[in-house]
Write an enzyme that holds these catalytic residues in place. Structure first.
Site, PDB file in Angstrom:
ATOM      1  N   HIS A 218       4.532   8.262  -2.355  1.00  0.00           N
ATOM      2  CA  HIS A 218       4.171   8.052  -0.951  1.00  0.00           C
ATOM      3  C   HIS A 218       5.307   7.415  -0.206  1.00  0.00           C
ATOM      4  O   HIS A 218       5.110   6.657   0.725  1.00  0.00           O
ATOM      5  CB  HIS A 218       2.932   7.164  -0.843  1.00  0.00           C
ATOM      6  CG  HIS A 218       1.797   7.728  -1.591  1.00  0.00           C
ATOM      7  ND1 HIS A 218       1.506   7.351  -2.862  1.00  0.00           N
ATOM      8  CD2 HIS A 218       0.916   8.682  -1.249  1.00  0.00           C
ATOM      9  CE1 HIS A 218       0.475   8.055  -3.282  1.00  0.00           C
ATOM     10  NE2 HIS A 218       0.101   8.863  -2.331  1.00  0.00           N
ATOM     11  N   ASP A 397       3.199   2.620   1.583  1.00  0.00           N
ATOM     12  CA  ASP A 397       3.422   3.972   2.076  1.00  0.00           C
ATOM     13  C   ASP A 397       3.616   4.113   3.583  1.00  0.00           C
ATOM     14  O   ASP A 397       3.771   5.216   4.085  1.00  0.00           O
ATOM     15  CB  ASP A 397       2.276   4.868   1.631  1.00  0.00           C
ATOM     16  CG  ASP A 397       0.932   4.290   2.046  1.00  0.00           C
ATOM     17  OD1 ASP A 397       0.921   3.220   2.666  1.00  0.00           O
ATOM     18  OD2 ASP A 397      -0.089   4.908   1.743  1.00  0.00           O
ATOM     19  N   GLY A 398       3.579   3.019   4.318  1.00  0.00           N
ATOM     20  CA  GLY A 398       3.958   3.086   5.734  1.00  0.00           C
ATOM     21  C   GLY A 398       2.944   3.683   6.680  1.00  0.00           C
ATOM     22  O   GLY A 398       3.264   3.969   7.830  1.00  0.00           O
ATOM     23  N   ASP A 399       1.710   3.875   6.227  1.00  0.00           N
ATOM     24  CA  ASP A 399       0.752   4.602   7.068  1.00  0.00           C
ATOM     25  C   ASP A 399      -0.239   3.687   7.789  1.00  0.00           C
ATOM     26  O   ASP A 399      -1.140   4.169   8.474  1.00  0.00           O
ATOM     27  CB  ASP A 399      -0.036   5.616   6.229  1.00  0.00           C
ATOM     28  CG  ASP A 399      -0.900   4.937   5.169  1.00  0.00           C
ATOM     29  OD1 ASP A 399      -0.744   3.720   4.960  1.00  0.00           O
ATOM     30  OD2 ASP A 399      -1.723   5.637   4.548  1.00  0.00           O
ATOM     31  N   GLY A 403      -2.808   4.987  10.644  1.00  0.00           N
ATOM     32  CA  GLY A 403      -4.197   5.108  10.195  1.00  0.00           C
ATOM     33  C   GLY A 403      -5.149   4.286  11.057  1.00  0.00           C
ATOM     34  O   GLY A 403      -6.235   4.740  11.421  1.00  0.00           O
ATOM     35  N   GLY A 489     -13.449  -3.450  -2.429  1.00  0.00           N
ATOM     36  CA  GLY A 489     -12.034  -3.400  -2.794  1.00  0.00           C
ATOM     37  C   GLY A 489     -11.730  -4.093  -4.111  1.00  0.00           C
ATOM     38  O   GLY A 489     -10.621  -4.018  -4.611  1.00  0.00           O
ATOM     39  N   ARG A 546      -1.741  -0.756  -2.802  1.00  0.00           N
ATOM     40  CA  ARG A 546      -0.515  -0.077  -3.196  1.00  0.00           C
ATOM     41  C   ARG A 546       0.658  -1.015  -3.294  1.00  0.00           C
ATOM     42  O   ARG A 546       1.533  -0.864  -4.129  1.00  0.00           O
ATOM     43  CB  ARG A 546      -0.178   0.965  -2.147  1.00  0.00           C
ATOM     44  CG  ARG A 546      -0.949   2.192  -2.368  1.00  0.00           C
ATOM     45  CD  ARG A 546      -0.588   3.234  -1.381  1.00  0.00           C
ATOM     46  NE  ARG A 546      -1.566   4.280  -1.570  1.00  0.00           N
ATOM     47  CZ  ARG A 546      -1.766   5.268  -0.753  1.00  0.00           C
ATOM     48  NH1 ARG A 546      -1.047   5.376   0.313  1.00  0.00           N
ATOM     49  NH2 ARG A 546      -2.675   6.163  -1.021  1.00  0.00           N
ATOM     50  N   ASP A 559       1.226  -9.252   5.144  1.00  0.00           N
ATOM     51  CA  ASP A 559       0.425  -8.094   4.743  1.00  0.00           C
ATOM     52  C   ASP A 559       0.001  -7.303   5.983  1.00  0.00           C
ATOM     53  O   ASP A 559      -0.478  -7.886   6.960  1.00  0.00           O
ATOM     54  CB  ASP A 559      -0.821  -8.581   3.992  1.00  0.00           C
ATOM     55  CG  ASP A 559      -1.751  -7.420   3.686  1.00  0.00           C
ATOM     56  OD1 ASP A 559      -1.336  -6.520   2.932  1.00  0.00           O
ATOM     57  OD2 ASP A 559      -2.868  -7.396   4.225  1.00  0.00           O
ATOM     58  N   GLY A 561      -2.550  -5.276   6.498  1.00  0.00           N
ATOM     59  CA  GLY A 561      -3.985  -5.329   6.792  1.00  0.00           C
ATOM     60  C   GLY A 561      -4.389  -6.676   7.394  1.00  0.00           C
ATOM     61  O   GLY A 561      -5.189  -6.742   8.329  1.00  0.00           O
TER      62      GLY A 561
HETATM   63  P1  ADP Z   1      -3.544   2.451   1.987  1.00  0.00           P
HETATM   64  O1  ADP Z   1      -3.253   1.295   1.074  1.00  0.00           O
HETATM   65  O2  ADP Z   1      -4.613   3.363   1.453  1.00  0.00           O
HETATM   66  O3  ADP Z   1      -2.283   3.163   2.438  1.00  0.00           O
HETATM   67  P2  ADP Z   1      -3.480   1.126   4.557  1.00  0.00           P
HETATM   68  O4  ADP Z   1      -2.003   1.175   4.451  1.00  0.00           O
HETATM   69  O5  ADP Z   1      -4.075   1.633   5.811  1.00  0.00           O
HETATM   70  O6  ADP Z   1      -4.189   1.808   3.314  1.00  0.00           O
HETATM   71  O7  ADP Z   1      -3.959  -0.391   4.441  1.00  0.00           O
HETATM   72  C1  ADP Z   1      -3.293  -1.292   3.631  1.00  0.00           C
HETATM   73  C2  ADP Z   1      -3.971  -2.624   3.782  1.00  0.00           C
HETATM   74  O8  ADP Z   1      -5.311  -2.529   3.304  1.00  0.00           O
HETATM   75  C3  ADP Z   1      -3.324  -3.702   2.982  1.00  0.00           C
HETATM   76  O9  ADP Z   1      -2.307  -4.331   3.727  1.00  0.00           O
HETATM   77  C4  ADP Z   1      -4.477  -4.645   2.661  1.00  0.00           C
HETATM   78  O10 ADP Z   1      -4.644  -5.614   3.660  1.00  0.00           O
HETATM   79  C5  ADP Z   1      -5.676  -3.744   2.685  1.00  0.00           C
HETATM   80  N1  ADP Z   1      -6.150  -3.437   1.322  1.00  0.00           N
HETATM   81  C6  ADP Z   1      -5.735  -2.455   0.501  1.00  0.00           C
HETATM   82  N2  ADP Z   1      -6.431  -2.483  -0.645  1.00  0.00           N
HETATM   83  C7  ADP Z   1      -7.291  -3.515  -0.544  1.00  0.00           C
HETATM   84  C8  ADP Z   1      -8.300  -4.097  -1.387  1.00  0.00           C
HETATM   85  N3  ADP Z   1      -8.549  -3.574  -2.581  1.00  0.00           N
HETATM   86  N4  ADP Z   1      -8.996  -5.160  -0.932  1.00  0.00           N
HETATM   87  C9  ADP Z   1      -8.759  -5.673   0.304  1.00  0.00           C
HETATM   88  N5  ADP Z   1      -7.834  -5.179   1.132  1.00  0.00           N
HETATM   89  C10 ADP Z   1      -7.111  -4.127   0.726  1.00  0.00           C
HETATM   90 MG    MG Z   2      -0.728   2.241   3.488  1.00  0.00          MG
END
Ligand code: ADP
Ligand code: MG
Length: 592
Positions: A218, A397-399, A403, A489, A546, A559, A561
């Site tokens: 990714h 993965d930068g999305d 997203g 999660g 990831r 982070d 998220g």
């Molecule tokens: P992906 O990891 O599927 O590419 P995104 O990039 O949109 O999804 O989101 C990444 C964010 O999602 C991370 O920075 C983190 O805050 C949150 N995240 C990912 N996995 C988990 C998890 N298992 N529990 C809580 N938050 C998570």
């Molecule tokens: Mg991502």
């Protein structure tokens, strides 16, 4: 990838081109982002449904057809498809004998496919899941279940689909798929990064004269930077890494996949394979129907990976099953002939032009306070989309930015369609609808988690009916949502995720619920504490999602998220302040 590509229509456009060019083999899944075999469903036969984000063609949509997968669910670029799309696709191809799901081990895919499987079970459709965990670079040998799935998925899906074609029952298909995964190992190298559609800058770069070992598919950078090697030297590195990883006492037939990542000349792949072949033979292994070509790419990444699947008699027999799909075909006579040399490498991914639909951007004007709050959150995230993407690209993965924008647009539209109003029932209903829409549109781990966050909060306040939404009402609902997100999660506070911002946000709200503080004031303070907690995640090494695969790489960066959660909470604070200003209400927090 051309920066002129329209990112918003990229996925729908290339899928449309795929199904028009290969209509003899595949068709779009009605009402879903998926591609199904023109021959599916077949009554009484197990269906194999694979999937994941796009950007990996031939995986996943190019591997659909007779003798291969019944369907592929297609997420946006490098983003898992949503549970809704998985569910619709599985229903479309279920022939009554159940569904085997196969996909790579990524948090978003695990959550969305898992939610779809639960829904299918409730409807009486049996399913099993095989998580592909072939990448030796992404986890320790003693705990292979934590590893991510990369190119070896092709081998696993081939085996599963062959068993389904032979009439194995669901448990039988799951058994051989699990075994194939357990016997598959992959290791790869990147020479240069890939760029997302519509973007000029690659997700990572590899300095001249070096290469990255143990890359992700990714756009995740590799684990180790080493001096560049020629294809023969690289073959030695890959074989030397994989041999000790193979199950003990292994000898005999081994399926071999030398996979190009999107921008590696086939000639280089064959030079590399020449040495792989010699080395495997030297180690007492017999390459069985070796494949050299592109099977699981990473947009236009330069690099390659080597996958080995140690075969027993049953797996070898299944691996010879004829199949046909847009990207890979094994003719019946070739299947019957003695090995090897009859490989038909998949075509290079075609250029993917852009057309069609643009998502609706709502301004929040049509709905009640929920729609307005979500529109404010959308505006805040849109303004920082690139930055969220960059934060996510540091170690993953930068999305994330893209997203979230996609998900929030859908959430705003859904909330605008709900009954307007500021009552608990109206806001609750709007949040339920928008959470479902967000999860569907965003995909990814964050799509599943944010979607759940909204639906849980909505569900938690709905029953209060005509009562106003107060801090006392909202705080326990946010607390319940926090626990639900942690459960889905499998995460905990302190692991560098959105939970690290959500926990203090929840704590502050709960504190104010006891004190009876007006909501606008309580929310503003909660948002401030989420903002500082999000900033503090820069000091935490990633343990979940990831980003965790690259451990220390994310150190020093917040982070994504947690950052988006704080941004949205701050934006909503402004809306609440306008709607229900409290006397002496706190100023809207700074979102930075
Ligand atoms: P992906 O990891 O599927 O590419 P995104 O990039 O949109 O999804 O989101 C990444 C964010 O999602 C991370 O920075 C983190 O805050 C949150 N995240 C990912 N996995 C988990 C998890 N298992 N529990 C809580 N938050 C998570
Ligand atoms: Mg991502």
């Amino acid at each position: 990838m051309s920066e002129a590509t329209d990112a918003t229509t990229f996925t729908s456009s290339w899928v449309e081109g795929l199904v028009s060019s290969y209509s003899r083999l595949v068709a779009p899944v009605p009402d879903a982002y998926g591609v199904m075999s023109a021959r599916s469903p077949e009554p009484g036969r197990v269906s194999v449904v694979i999937g994941g984000g796009c950007g990996h063609y031939p995986a996943f949509a190019g591997l659909v057809g007779p003798g291969l997968a019944d369907a592929a669910v297609i997420g946006d670029v490098f983003t898992s498809p949503s549970a809704e799309q998985v569910h619709r696709t599985a229903r479309a191809v279920d022939g009554g004998a159940g569904v085997l799901f196969g996909f790579g081990n990524y948090a978003g895919d695990v959550m969305h496919f898992g939610l779809a499987a639960r829904r299918l079970a409730a409807e009486g459709v049996d399913s099993r899941t095989t998580l592909v965990t072939d990448d030796v670079a992404s986890g320790p040998a003693h705990d292979t279940a934590t590893r991510r799935g990369v190119a070896g998925g092709f081998l696993v899906y081939r085996i599963a689909a062959a068993a389904a074609a032979r009439g194995y029952d669901l448990d039988g298909v799951a058994r051989v798929a699990e075994r194939a995964n357990a016997m598959t190992r992959t290791f790869g190298a990147a020479f240069d990064g890939c760029a997302l559609p519509g973007q000029r800058e690659p997700l990572f770069t590899v300095p001249a004269g070096t290469m990255e070992l143990g890359l992700g598919i990714h756009g995740e950078a590799g684990l180790r930077r080493v001096p560049a090697q020629d294809p023969t030297g690289l073959a030695d590195t890959l074989v030397d890494t994989l041999l000790p990883e193979l199950p003990a006492g292994t000898s005999g037939r081994t399926a071999v996949l030398l996979n190009g990542l999107g921008r590696t000349p086939y000639e280089d792949l064959f030079i590399c394979y020449r040495q792989v072949h010699r080395r495997l033979a030297g180690a007492g292994l017999t390459p069985h129907r070796p494949e050299v070509g592109e099977f699981v790419t990473s947009l236009d990444m330069a690099g390659l990976s080597l996958s080995l699947l140690v075969l027993d008699d049953e797996l070898a027999d299944l691996y010879d099953e004829p199949c046909q799909s847009p990207a890979y075909t094994l003719a019946p006579q070739a299947a019957a002939a003695p090995p090897p040399t009859d490989a038909v490498p998949g075509p290079r991914p075609a250029h993917r032009p852009g057309t069609t639909t643009t998502p609706h951007t709502g301004d929040g004007a049509a709905g009640g306070v929920a729609a307005e709050a979500l529109a404010a959150a959308l505006a805040a995230v849109e303004a920082r989309e690139q930055e969220l993407g960059r934060l996510d690209a540091v170690a993953a993965d930068g999305d994330h930015g893209r997203g979230m924008v996609r998900g929030l647009r859908a959430a705003v539209t859904a909330a605008q369609g709900a009954q307007p109003g500021d009552t608990a029932a109206a806001v609750g209903q709007a949040l339920l609808l928008s959470g479902t829409a967000l999860a569907d549109a965003a995909g990814g781990a964050s799509g599943a988690l944010y979607g759940l966050l909204l639906t849980e909060i909505g569900g938690g306040i709905l029953d209060a009916g005509d009562a106003p939404v107060t801090t006392e009402l909202l705080a326990p609902a946010v607390d319940a949502a926090f626990h639900a997100v942690g459960e889905l999660g499998g995460g905990a506070v302190g692991e560098k995720t959105m939970l690290d911002a959500l926990a203090p946000f929840r704590d502050v709200l709960l504190g104010h619920a006891d004190a009876g503080t007006p909501l606008a004031t309580a929310w503003a303070e909660a948002a401030r504490s989420a903002t500082s907690a999000a900033r503090a995640t820069a000091d935490i090494p990633a343990k979940r999602g990831r980003a965790a695969r690259l451990g220390e790489r994310g150190q020093g960066h917040a982070d994504p998220g947690a950052t988006s959660l704080a941004l949205m909470a701050s934006a909503v604070a402004g809306v609440l302040n306008d709607h229900c200003p409290a006397t002496g209400s706190a100023p809207v927090p700074e979102s930075r």
